[in-house]
Design a protein around this motif. Structure first.
Motif, PDB file in Angstrom:
ATOM      1  N   PHE A 104       0.855  -1.179   0.000  1.00 55.88           N
ATOM      2  CA  PHE A 104       0.000   0.000   0.000  1.00 55.88           C
ATOM      3  C   PHE A 104       0.896   1.234   0.000  1.00 55.88           C
ATOM      4  O   PHE A 104       1.240   1.763   1.060  1.00 55.88           O
ATOM      5  N   LEU A 105       1.322   1.671  -1.152  1.00 54.66           N
ATOM      6  CA  LEU A 105       2.199   2.824  -1.308  1.00 54.66           C
ATOM      7  C   LEU A 105       3.462   2.668  -0.452  1.00 54.66           C
ATOM      8  O   LEU A 105       4.369   1.938  -0.816  1.00 54.66           O
ATOM      9  N   SER A 106       3.503   3.304   0.732  1.00 57.46           N
ATOM     10  CA  SER A 106       4.723   3.274   1.561  1.00 57.46           C
ATOM     11  C   SER A 106       4.666   2.203   2.646  1.00 57.46           C
ATOM     12  O   SER A 106       5.542   2.144   3.505  1.00 57.46           O
ATOM     13  N   GLN A 107       3.631   1.365   2.622  1.00 55.29           N
ATOM     14  CA  GLN A 107       3.505   0.312   3.637  1.00 55.29           C
ATOM     15  C   GLN A 107       3.237  -1.035   2.979  1.00 55.29           C
ATOM     16  O   GLN A 107       2.659  -1.111   1.896  1.00 55.29           O
ATOM     17  N   LYS A 108       3.677  -2.074   3.667  1.00 55.20           N
ATOM     18  CA  LYS A 108       3.394  -3.440   3.237  1.00 55.20           C
ATOM     19  C   LYS A 108       2.810  -4.220   4.402  1.00 55.20           C
ATOM     20  O   LYS A 108       3.150  -3.965   5.558  1.00 55.20           O
ATOM     21  N   VAL A 109       1.950  -5.164   4.079  1.00 56.51           N
ATOM     22  CA  VAL A 109       1.427  -6.054   5.105  1.00 56.51           C
ATOM     23  C   VAL A 109       1.570  -7.492   4.617  1.00 56.51           C
ATOM     24  O   VAL A 109       1.314  -7.796   3.444  1.00 56.51           O
ATOM     25  N   THR A 110       2.030  -8.360   5.498  1.00 60.49           N
ATOM     26  CA  THR A 110       2.146  -9.786   5.184  1.00 60.49           C
ATOM     27  C   THR A 110       1.121 -10.539   6.002  1.00 60.49           C
ATOM     28  O   THR A 110       1.081 -10.419   7.235  1.00 60.49           O
ATOM     29  N   LEU A 111       0.264 -11.270   5.300  1.00 62.08           N
ATOM     30  CA  LEU A 111      -0.746 -12.106   5.955  1.00 62.08           C
ATOM     31  C   LEU A 111      -0.234 -13.535   5.991  1.00 62.08           C
ATOM     32  O   LEU A 111       0.109 -14.097   4.946  1.00 62.08           O
ATOM     33  N   LYS A 112      -0.195 -14.120   7.168  1.00 66.04           N
ATOM     34  CA  LYS A 112       0.257 -15.498   7.324  1.00 66.04           C
ATOM     35  C   LYS A 112      -0.864 -16.326   7.929  1.00 66.04           C
ATOM     36  O   LYS A 112      -1.338 -16.039   9.031  1.00 66.04           O
ATOM     37  N   ALA A 113      -1.303 -17.344   7.195  1.00 66.54           N
ATOM     38  CA  ALA A 113      -2.436 -18.153   7.639  1.00 66.54           C
ATOM     39  C   ALA A 113      -2.077 -18.970   8.874  1.00 66.54           C
ATOM     40  O   ALA A 113      -1.057 -19.665   8.894  1.00 66.54           O
ATOM     41  N   LYS A 114      -2.914 -18.889   9.911  1.00 70.39           N
ATOM     42  CA  LYS A 114      -2.699 -19.671  11.130  1.00 70.39           C
ATOM     43  C   LYS A 114      -3.197 -21.101  10.962  1.00 70.39           C
ATOM     44  O   LYS A 114      -2.715 -22.018  11.626  1.00 70.39           O
ATOM     45  N   ASN A 115      -4.182 -21.263  10.065  1.00 68.33           N
ATOM     46  CA  ASN A 115      -4.778 -22.579   9.845  1.00 68.33           C
ATOM     47  C   ASN A 115      -4.929 -22.847   8.349  1.00 68.33           C
ATOM     48  O   ASN A 115      -4.775 -21.943   7.521  1.00 68.33           O
ATOM     49  N   SER A 116      -5.246 -24.055   7.999  1.00 67.16           N
ATOM     50  CA  SER A 116      -5.463 -24.425   6.601  1.00 67.16           C
ATOM     51  C   SER A 116      -6.903 -24.177   6.181  1.00 67.16           C
ATOM     52  O   SER A 116      -7.768 -23.868   7.011  1.00 67.16           O
ATOM     53  N   ASP A 117      -7.142 -24.296   4.884  1.00 69.36           N
ATOM     54  CA  ASP A 117      -8.482 -24.197   4.293  1.00 69.36           C
ATOM     55  C   ASP A 117      -9.092 -22.800   4.391  1.00 69.36           C
ATOM     56  O   ASP A 117     -10.314 -22.642   4.391  1.00 69.36           O
ATOM     57  N   LEU A 118      -8.250 -21.766   4.442  1.00 71.14           N
ATOM     58  CA  LEU A 118      -8.756 -20.392   4.464  1.00 71.14           C
ATOM     59  C   LEU A 118      -8.833 -19.843   3.042  1.00 71.14           C
ATOM     60  O   LEU A 118      -7.939 -20.062   2.225  1.00 71.14           O
ATOM     61  N   VAL A 119      -9.903 -19.119   2.761  1.00 69.75           N
ATOM     62  CA  VAL A 119     -10.121 -18.552   1.430  1.00 69.75           C
ATOM     63  C   VAL A 119     -10.389 -17.053   1.565  1.00 69.75           C
ATOM     64  O   VAL A 119     -11.299 -16.643   2.289  1.00 69.75           O
ATOM     65  N   LEU A 120      -9.595 -16.235   0.887  1.00 69.53           N
ATOM     66  CA  LEU A 120      -9.780 -14.789   0.891  1.00 69.53           C
ATOM     67  C   LEU A 120     -10.716 -14.377  -0.239  1.00 69.53           C
ATOM     68  O   LEU A 120     -10.722 -14.988  -1.313  1.00 69.53           O
ATOM     69  N   SER A 121     -11.497 -13.346  -0.012  1.00 70.81           N
ATOM     70  CA  SER A 121     -12.358 -12.805  -1.068  1.00 70.81           C
ATOM     71  C   SER A 121     -11.969 -11.352  -1.317  1.00 70.81           C
ATOM     72  O   SER A 121     -11.559 -10.638  -0.402  1.00 70.81           O
ATOM     73  N   TYR A 122     -12.105 -10.916  -2.577  1.00 69.40           N
ATOM     74  CA  TYR A 122     -11.655  -9.571  -2.907  1.00 69.40           C
ATOM     75  C   TYR A 122     -12.262  -9.088  -4.221  1.00 69.40           C
ATOM     76  O   TYR A 122     -12.762  -9.872  -5.025  1.00 69.40           O
ATOM     77  N   TYR A 123     -12.222  -7.757  -4.398  1.00 76.61           N
ATOM     78  CA  TYR A 123     -12.512  -7.145  -5.690  1.00 76.61           C
ATOM     79  C   TYR A 123     -11.180  -6.952  -6.396  1.00 76.61           C
ATOM     80  O   TYR A 123     -10.244  -6.392  -5.827  1.00 76.61           O
ATOM     81  N   LYS A 124     -11.106  -7.370  -7.640  1.00 75.88           N
ATOM     82  CA  LYS A 124      -9.845  -7.259  -8.377  1.00 75.88           C
ATOM     83  C   LYS A 124      -9.941  -6.194  -9.463  1.00 75.88           C
ATOM     84  O   LYS A 124     -10.954  -6.072 -10.146  1.00 75.88           O
ATOM     85  N   PHE A 125      -8.879  -5.417  -9.599  1.00 77.25           N
ATOM     86  CA  PHE A 125      -8.802  -4.421 -10.656  1.00 77.25           C
ATOM     87  C   PHE A 125      -8.539  -5.105 -11.996  1.00 77.25           C
ATOM     88  O   PHE A 125      -7.808  -6.092 -12.071  1.00 77.25           O
ATOM     89  N   THR A 126      -9.131  -4.564 -13.052  1.00 76.93           N
ATOM     90  CA  THR A 126      -8.847  -5.041 -14.399  1.00 76.93           C
ATOM     91  C   THR A 126      -7.472  -4.510 -14.828  1.00 76.93           C
ATOM     92  O   THR A 126      -6.839  -3.737 -14.107  1.00 76.93           O
ATOM     93  N   GLN A 127      -7.021  -4.900 -16.009  1.00 77.63           N
ATOM     94  CA  GLN A 127      -5.737  -4.401 -16.503  1.00 77.63           C
ATOM     95  C   GLN A 127      -5.757  -2.878 -16.618  1.00 77.63           C
ATOM     96  O   GLN A 127      -4.804  -2.198 -16.226  1.00 77.63           O
ATOM     97  N   THR A 128      -6.869  -2.343 -17.138  1.00 75.93           N
ATOM     98  CA  THR A 128      -6.993  -0.886 -17.246  1.00 75.93           C
ATOM     99  C   THR A 128      -6.993  -0.253 -15.863  1.00 75.93           C
ATOM    100  O   THR A 128      -6.368   0.792 -15.640  1.00 75.93           O
ATOM    101  N   GLY A 129      -7.690  -0.876 -14.920  1.00 72.26           N
ATOM    102  CA  GLY A 129      -7.708  -0.371 -13.553  1.00 72.26           C
ATOM    103  C   GLY A 129      -6.332  -0.384 -12.924  1.00 72.26           C
ATOM    104  O   GLY A 129      -5.941   0.563 -12.223  1.00 72.26           O
ATOM    105  N   ASP A 130      -5.576  -1.461 -13.170  1.00 72.75           N
ATOM    106  CA  ASP A 130      -4.206  -1.547 -12.649  1.00 72.75           C
ATOM    107  C   ASP A 130      -3.343  -0.412 -13.204  1.00 72.75           C
ATOM    108  O   ASP A 130      -2.565   0.208 -12.482  1.00 72.75           O
ATOM    109  N   GLU A 131      -3.487  -0.154 -14.510  1.00 70.50           N
ATOM    110  CA  GLU A 131      -2.674   0.879 -15.135  1.00 70.50           C
ATOM    111  C   GLU A 131      -3.000   2.264 -14.575  1.00 70.50           C
ATOM    112  O   GLU A 131      -2.102   3.038 -14.226  1.00 70.50           O
ATOM    113  N   LEU A 132      -4.287   2.585 -14.465  1.00 73.97           N
ATOM    114  CA  LEU A 132      -4.670   3.906 -13.976  1.00 73.97           C
ATOM    115  C   LEU A 132      -4.411   4.058 -12.471  1.00 73.97           C
ATOM    116  O   LEU A 132      -4.197   5.170 -11.986  1.00 73.97           O
ATOM    117  N   SER A 133      -4.402   2.954 -11.749  1.00 74.63           N
ATOM    118  CA  SER A 133      -4.106   3.011 -10.313  1.00 74.63           C
ATOM    119  C   SER A 133      -2.683   3.515 -10.061  1.00 74.63           C
ATOM    120  O   SER A 133      -2.399   4.126  -9.026  1.00 74.63           O
TER     121      SER A 133
END
Length: 295
Positions: free
Chosen positions: A235-264
């Motif tokens: 995130f710009l000047s910060q980073k976060v590392t997520l480490k799973a404590k258990n198995s079978d975890l699934v993250l959900s998210y909104y993903k930027f398209t290629q155009t969205g990535d470029e303009l971001s």
């Protein structure tokens, strides 16, 4: 109310004069004209109460309007190019932007008068000069049709988006769930979700980016994570590392398209502080979160 109406009419008259190069004037009394037979033409149509104050022919007036448009476009282009020079660092570069790309850039950016939007155009040209191929023609076309309000929505969403270096993409984490086993088929109902509304971002902001094809319309799920598996987001000047404590975890998210990535890439905005707190509180039960500052 009368004062507001008068001011609105003055504003409209100024807009018309700036577009045409000629003022617009009143032909006769507005109220009296509606009750006077002379205000009607041969076919019973009401005659216009206003006309353009010019003795020039329609062709001459059209040519002047085109000249004014070209002058305005030239002014916009020159401002954007000057901004780009100001943004561009004095570093080595072995390649130049593709000539056809530059032609598209100039043709598309000329109608942008808003200074904030001009700044985005300038950053695109600078980025493309430093690294040709960074911005596609499709991104230029999208930016041309974006309003300031839509650009504001993009800025808000960028403050929530983490950059995943592994697949070179940005996405907004929405939450997670533990994949149900054969003995616990209802476990997905316990999904943990982040309330994005608390961050100052509304669902219409999200829909705006989806309509612009900057975000994929469907919520996306990650691959199933195993115990100890890590995911690092920038995130710009910060980073976060997520480490799973258990198995079978699934993250959900909104993903930027290629155009969205470029303009971001044009928006340097720090992580939303409320969103950072929501991430910590929502994920801490199943993930170890480690934040650190980057240069």
């Amino acid at each position: 109310m009368a004062v507001k109406t008068a001011q609105a009419r003055i504003n409209l008259a100024n807009t018309i004069e700036s577009l045409l190069g000629y003022p617009i004037i009143k032909v006769g009394n507005n109220e009296a004209s509606h009750n006077n037979e002379q205000s009607y033409g041969p076919q019973g149509k009401v005659k216009p109460l206003y006309r353009i104050n010019s003795d020039n022919t329609v062709l001459a007036r059209a040519q002047k309007r085109q000249d004014l448009l070209l002058i305005k476009q030239q002014q916009n282009i020159e401002k954007i190019l000057a901004m780009a020079m100001d943004f561009c660092p004095d570093v080595a570069s072995s390649k130049q932007p593709d000539a056809d790309w530059v032609e598209h850039f100039v043709a598309l950016c000329g109608d942008t008068s808003n200074q904030s939007m001009q700044s985005l155009w300038a950053k695109i040209l600078t980025g493309e000069t430093l690294n040709p191929g960074t911005f596609s023609i499709k991104s230029l076309q999208t930016l041309k049709h974006m309003t300031q309000r839509e650009a504001d929505s993009l800025q808000k969403c960028v403050s929530l988006s983490g950059y995943n270096e592994k697949d070179d993409s940005h996405f907004i984490l929405l939450g997670f769930y533990k994949k149900p086993s054969l003995f616990d088929l209802l476990r997905k109902g316990n999904k943990v979700s982040l309330n994005l509304g608390k961050t100052g971002i509304s669902f219409p902001d999200i829909l705006t980016l989806m309509d612009l094809n900057l975000l994929y319309r469907k919520e996306i799920e990650s691959a199933v994570l195993k115990t100890g598996q890590e995911l690092t987001l920038s995130f710009l000047s910060q980073k976060v590392t997520l480490k799973a404590k258990n198995s079978d975890l699934v993250l959900s998210y909104y993903k930027f398209t290629q155009t969205g990535d470029e303009l971001s890439k044009l928006i340097n905005y720090p992580v939303n502080k409320v969103y950072k707190q929501l991430l910590n509180s929502a994920l801490e039960s199943e993930f170890e979160l480690a934040w650190h500052t980057t240069k």
